[in-house]
Design an enzyme around this catalytic site. Structure first.
Site, mmCIF file in Angstrom:
data_model
loop_
_atom_site.group_PDB
_atom_site.id
_atom_site.type_symbol
_atom_site.label_atom_id
_atom_site.label_comp_id
_atom_site.label_asym_id
_atom_site.label_seq_id
_atom_site.Cartn_x
_atom_site.Cartn_y
_atom_site.Cartn_z
ATOM 1 N N GLN A 182 -22.863 -12.397 12.777
ATOM 2 C CA GLN A 182 -21.571 -11.627 12.313
ATOM 3 C C GLN A 182 -21.502 -11.180 11.050
ATOM 4 O O GLN A 182 -21.440 -12.123 9.915
ATOM 5 C CB GLN A 182 -20.317 -12.164 13.035
ATOM 6 C CG GLN A 182 -20.525 -12.498 14.680
ATOM 7 C CD GLN A 182 -19.147 -12.868 15.016
ATOM 8 O OE1 GLN A 182 -19.258 -13.792 15.953
ATOM 9 N NE2 GLN A 182 -18.132 -12.496 14.617
ATOM 10 N N GLY A 205 -16.178 -8.384 9.463
ATOM 11 C CA GLY A 205 -15.699 -8.551 10.697
ATOM 12 C C GLY A 205 -14.436 -9.467 10.333
ATOM 13 O O GLY A 205 -13.454 -9.852 11.057
ATOM 14 N N ARG A 241 -21.297 -16.691 10.966
ATOM 15 C CA ARG A 241 -21.145 -15.557 9.779
ATOM 16 C C ARG A 241 -22.350 -15.566 9.053
ATOM 17 O O ARG A 241 -22.879 -16.705 8.627
ATOM 18 C CB ARG A 241 -19.991 -16.108 9.040
ATOM 19 C CG ARG A 241 -19.478 -14.851 8.048
ATOM 20 C CD ARG A 241 -18.710 -13.759 8.757
ATOM 21 N NE ARG A 241 -17.498 -14.043 9.378
ATOM 22 C CZ ARG A 241 -16.989 -13.338 10.192
ATOM 23 N NH1 ARG A 241 -17.302 -12.056 10.785
ATOM 24 N NH2 ARG A 241 -15.575 -13.538 10.612
ATOM 25 N N SER A 272 0.866 -1.146 -0.308
ATOM 26 C CA SER A 272 0.193 0.078 -0.162
ATOM 27 C C SER A 272 0.934 1.194 0.041
ATOM 28 O O SER A 272 0.295 2.210 -0.002
ATOM 29 C CB SER A 272 -0.848 0.041 1.296
ATOM 30 O OG SER A 272 -1.792 -1.222 1.203
ATOM 31 N N HIS A 298 -22.785 -6.426 13.388
ATOM 32 C CA HIS A 298 -23.078 -7.934 14.195
ATOM 33 C C HIS A 298 -24.345 -7.908 14.979
ATOM 34 O O HIS A 298 -24.577 -6.859 15.726
ATOM 35 C CB HIS A 298 -21.809 -8.131 15.134
ATOM 36 C CG HIS A 298 -20.463 -8.329 14.268
ATOM 37 N ND1 HIS A 298 -20.320 -8.357 12.930
ATOM 38 C CD2 HIS A 298 -19.290 -8.786 15.117
ATOM 39 C CE1 HIS A 298 -19.231 -8.776 12.687
ATOM 40 N NE2 HIS A 298 -18.789 -9.091 13.704
ATOM 41 N N CYS A 355 -14.817 -8.135 18.206
ATOM 42 C CA CYS A 355 -16.047 -7.229 17.652
ATOM 43 C C CYS A 355 -17.397 -7.675 18.198
ATOM 44 O O CYS A 355 -18.360 -6.908 17.991
ATOM 45 C CB CYS A 355 -15.919 -7.229 16.265
ATOM 46 S SG CYS A 355 -15.672 -8.788 15.338
HETATM 47 N N1 LIG Z 1 -13.183 -6.067 11.246
HETATM 48 C C1 LIG Z 1 -13.758 -6.086 12.443
HETATM 49 O O1 LIG Z 1 -15.012 -6.070 12.596
HETATM 50 C C2 LIG Z 1 -12.795 -6.331 13.493
HETATM 51 C C3 LIG Z 1 -13.220 -6.096 14.922
HETATM 52 C C4 LIG Z 1 -12.174 -6.078 15.781
HETATM 53 C C5 LIG Z 1 -10.909 -6.397 15.679
HETATM 54 N N2 LIG Z 1 -10.495 -6.681 14.246
HETATM 55 C C6 LIG Z 1 -9.116 -6.916 13.995
HETATM 56 O O2 LIG Z 1 -8.468 -5.854 13.264
HETATM 57 C C7 LIG Z 1 -7.419 -6.221 12.482
HETATM 58 C C8 LIG Z 1 -7.888 -5.596 11.130
HETATM 59 O O3 LIG Z 1 -8.967 -6.042 10.699
HETATM 60 P P1 LIG Z 1 -9.647 -5.254 9.323
HETATM 61 O O4 LIG Z 1 -11.087 -6.069 9.460
HETATM 62 O O5 LIG Z 1 -9.407 -4.085 9.059
HETATM 63 O O6 LIG Z 1 -8.655 -6.270 8.293
HETATM 64 P P2 LIG Z 1 -8.302 -5.853 6.782
HETATM 65 O O7 LIG Z 1 -9.515 -5.082 6.244
HETATM 66 O O8 LIG Z 1 -8.122 -7.073 6.101
HETATM 67 O O9 LIG Z 1 -7.136 -4.935 6.668
HETATM 68 C C9 LIG Z 1 -5.809 -5.459 7.224
HETATM 69 C C10 LIG Z 1 -4.849 -4.120 7.267
HETATM 70 O O10 LIG Z 1 -3.683 -4.589 7.794
HETATM 71 C C11 LIG Z 1 -2.694 -4.384 6.972
HETATM 72 N N3 LIG Z 1 -1.448 -5.339 6.796
HETATM 73 C C12 LIG Z 1 -1.585 -6.629 6.686
HETATM 74 N N4 LIG Z 1 -0.223 -7.095 6.653
HETATM 75 C C13 LIG Z 1 0.412 -6.090 6.974
HETATM 76 C C14 LIG Z 1 1.860 -6.011 7.372
HETATM 77 N N5 LIG Z 1 2.755 -7.016 7.115
HETATM 78 N N6 LIG Z 1 2.291 -4.739 7.626
HETATM 79 C C15 LIG Z 1 1.792 -3.526 7.543
HETATM 80 N N7 LIG Z 1 0.132 -3.821 7.554
HETATM 81 C C16 LIG Z 1 -0.328 -4.960 7.217
HETATM 82 C C17 LIG Z 1 -3.475 -4.175 5.498
HETATM 83 O O11 LIG Z 1 -2.407 -3.520 4.638
HETATM 84 P P3 LIG Z 1 -2.496 -3.828 2.938
HETATM 85 O O12 LIG Z 1 -3.705 -3.070 2.602
HETATM 86 O O13 LIG Z 1 -1.233 -3.171 2.593
HETATM 87 O O14 LIG Z 1 -2.510 -5.224 2.853
HETATM 88 C C18 LIG Z 1 -4.586 -3.529 6.101
HETATM 89 O O15 LIG Z 1 -4.567 -2.268 6.176
HETATM 90 C C19 LIG Z 1 -7.616 -7.951 12.538
HETATM 91 O O16 LIG Z 1 -6.424 -8.302 13.724
HETATM 92 C C20 LIG Z 1 -8.870 -8.062 12.998
HETATM 93 O O17 LIG Z 1 -8.839 -9.523 13.858
HETATM 94 C C21 LIG Z 1 -11.358 -6.517 13.147
#
Ligand SMILES: NC(=O)c1ccc[n+]([C@@H]2O[C@H](COP(=O)([O-])OP(=O)(O)OC[C@H]3O[C@@H](n4cnc5c(N)ncnc54)[C@H](OP(=O)(O)O)[C@@H]3O)[C@@H](O)[C@H]2O)c1
Length: 344
Positions: free
Chosen positions: A157, A161, A235, A40, A242, A130
């Protein structure tokens, strides 16, 4: 003097929401930096009316960062959170990596804001799952009133998520059903479009999934270790929001009317409970909102002192980004952190 805030995972579902919420709530930040993976580098993300250019986590110098909001998955948090703390920033982490560490507070400000002060041991504060965050927001005021013994919860969910790729999969599969093509499943183990999947995260030895285990462990850590909880996490083909069908057994008597009154004045809760068609909240309506919505409050006559209810909240906000930013606000308002002096 304001704070320098780094958002790690800024291109993801949660990271983008964090940037939006920092702006909406006029978070006292002098500077916000957006970080993601090498993929990115240079990508533009919105921060209110402004645009930030994403930088690569690998080469970033955190020495003048005050607060780091991380949402890039457990592997990234495991490797990077200690390094970022060593550079002098406090880390508020959204992954599950640190949640069960006894030296890391797991915080939902409406429920256990006092626990935030414990961040000094490791410099990290964890944000819950979440589904757990809205659940404990609704349970806390009821627990204070009538002591909860046992909770049975079934979750519904949304795909957001599971990250941005999961949202793309629901969209692509839905389209392919209408164009009579075979839907392709990569992110989910079975088709999610026009379907449900009773499986989130990995299976554990006892037959429960890790997502279900997380709800048990996190409710105990945040609210009360004595509460017994059993969950079934499902899911569903919803993009954001959720939902949870919850049955609660209390030690002391509590009526549905009492619960409704208590929840009406509880922080973070919004009761919408008209016993008529449409007199409840659905996930579609909660997207973009901050509240934990509670509907369908009724007595459960199958147990002594039982209540049943329906809880809905935006998983990207209260379930993740909003809660993380509320934790940061709590650190500031309680004077637990101070902005570093920056080079002129
Ligand atoms: N979604 C939810 O409802 C929710 C709720 C609670 C907690 N979480 C947690 O929050 C985290 C992110 O969830 P998300 O839903 O936002 O996931 P996502 O949409 O898949 O986004 C993942 C993010 O992490 C970055 N990333 C991945 N590998 C990386 C690396 N090696 N170095 C730096 N950045 C990296 C990605 O960057 P790129 O675009 O560059 O790949 C992207 O910005 C997870 O741990 C998830 O379990 C999510």
């Amino acid at each position: 003097m304001g704070y320098k805030v780094a958002v790690v995972g800024a291109t993801g579902n949660v990271g983008r929401e964090m940037l939006g919420i920092l702006d909406e709530r006029s978070f006292p930040a002098d500077e916000v930096v957006a970080l993601a993976s090498r993929r990115s580098q240079g990508i533009e993300v919105s921060y209110g009316d402004r645009t930030l250019r994403c930088r690569t986590l690998d080469h970033y110098d955190f020495s003048d960062v005050d607060i780091c909001l991380m949402s890039a998955g457990s592997a990234v948090s495991k490797e990077w959170a200690p390094r970022i703390v060593a550079a002098g920033a406090v880390v508020i982490d959204n992954s599950s990596c640190w949640r069960y560490d006894a030296d890391v507070p797991l915080v939902v400000p409406e429920v256990n804001a006092d626990a935030a002060a414990g961040f000094r041991k490791k410099g990290i504060i964890a944000n819950p799952n979440c589904s757990t965050a809205p659940l404990v927001v609704a349970l806390k005021p009821l627990h204070d009133h009538a002591r909860i013994k046992r909770v049975v919860v079934a979750t519904y969910q949304s795909v957001s998520g599971a990250g941005k790729e999961a949202m793309d999969e629901l969209f692509a599969q839905t389209k392919s059903v209408f164009t009579l093509e075979e839907p392709e499943s990569k992110k989910f183990p079975k088709r999610i479009a026009f379907n449900l999947i009773p499986h989130i995260d990995v299976f554990m030895e006892d037959g429960y999934t890790k997502e279900e285990w997380k709800m048990v462990a996190e409710t105990k850590k945040i609210l009360d270790p004595k509460i017994k909880l059993t969950a079934t996490c499902v899911r569903v083909p919803v993009f954001i929001g959720h939902s949870e069908a919850v049955n609660i057994e209390f030690e002391q008597p509590i009526t549905a009317d009492e619960a409704r009154d208590i929840l009406r004045s509880a922080p973070g809760c919004l009761v919408i409970d008209k016993r008529e068609p449409g007199g409840y909240v659905t996930p579609y309506e909660c997207a973009g909102e901050d509240a934990t919505y509670i509907s369908r409050i009724r007595e459960d006559a199958t147990v002594e002192n039982g209540l049943a209810m329906w809880i809905v909240s935006d998983n990207l906000r209260k379930g993740a980004a909003l809660n993380a930013i509320q934790i940061a606000e709590c650190l500031i308002s309680r004077k637990l952190i101070q902005a570093k002096k920056k080079a002129a």
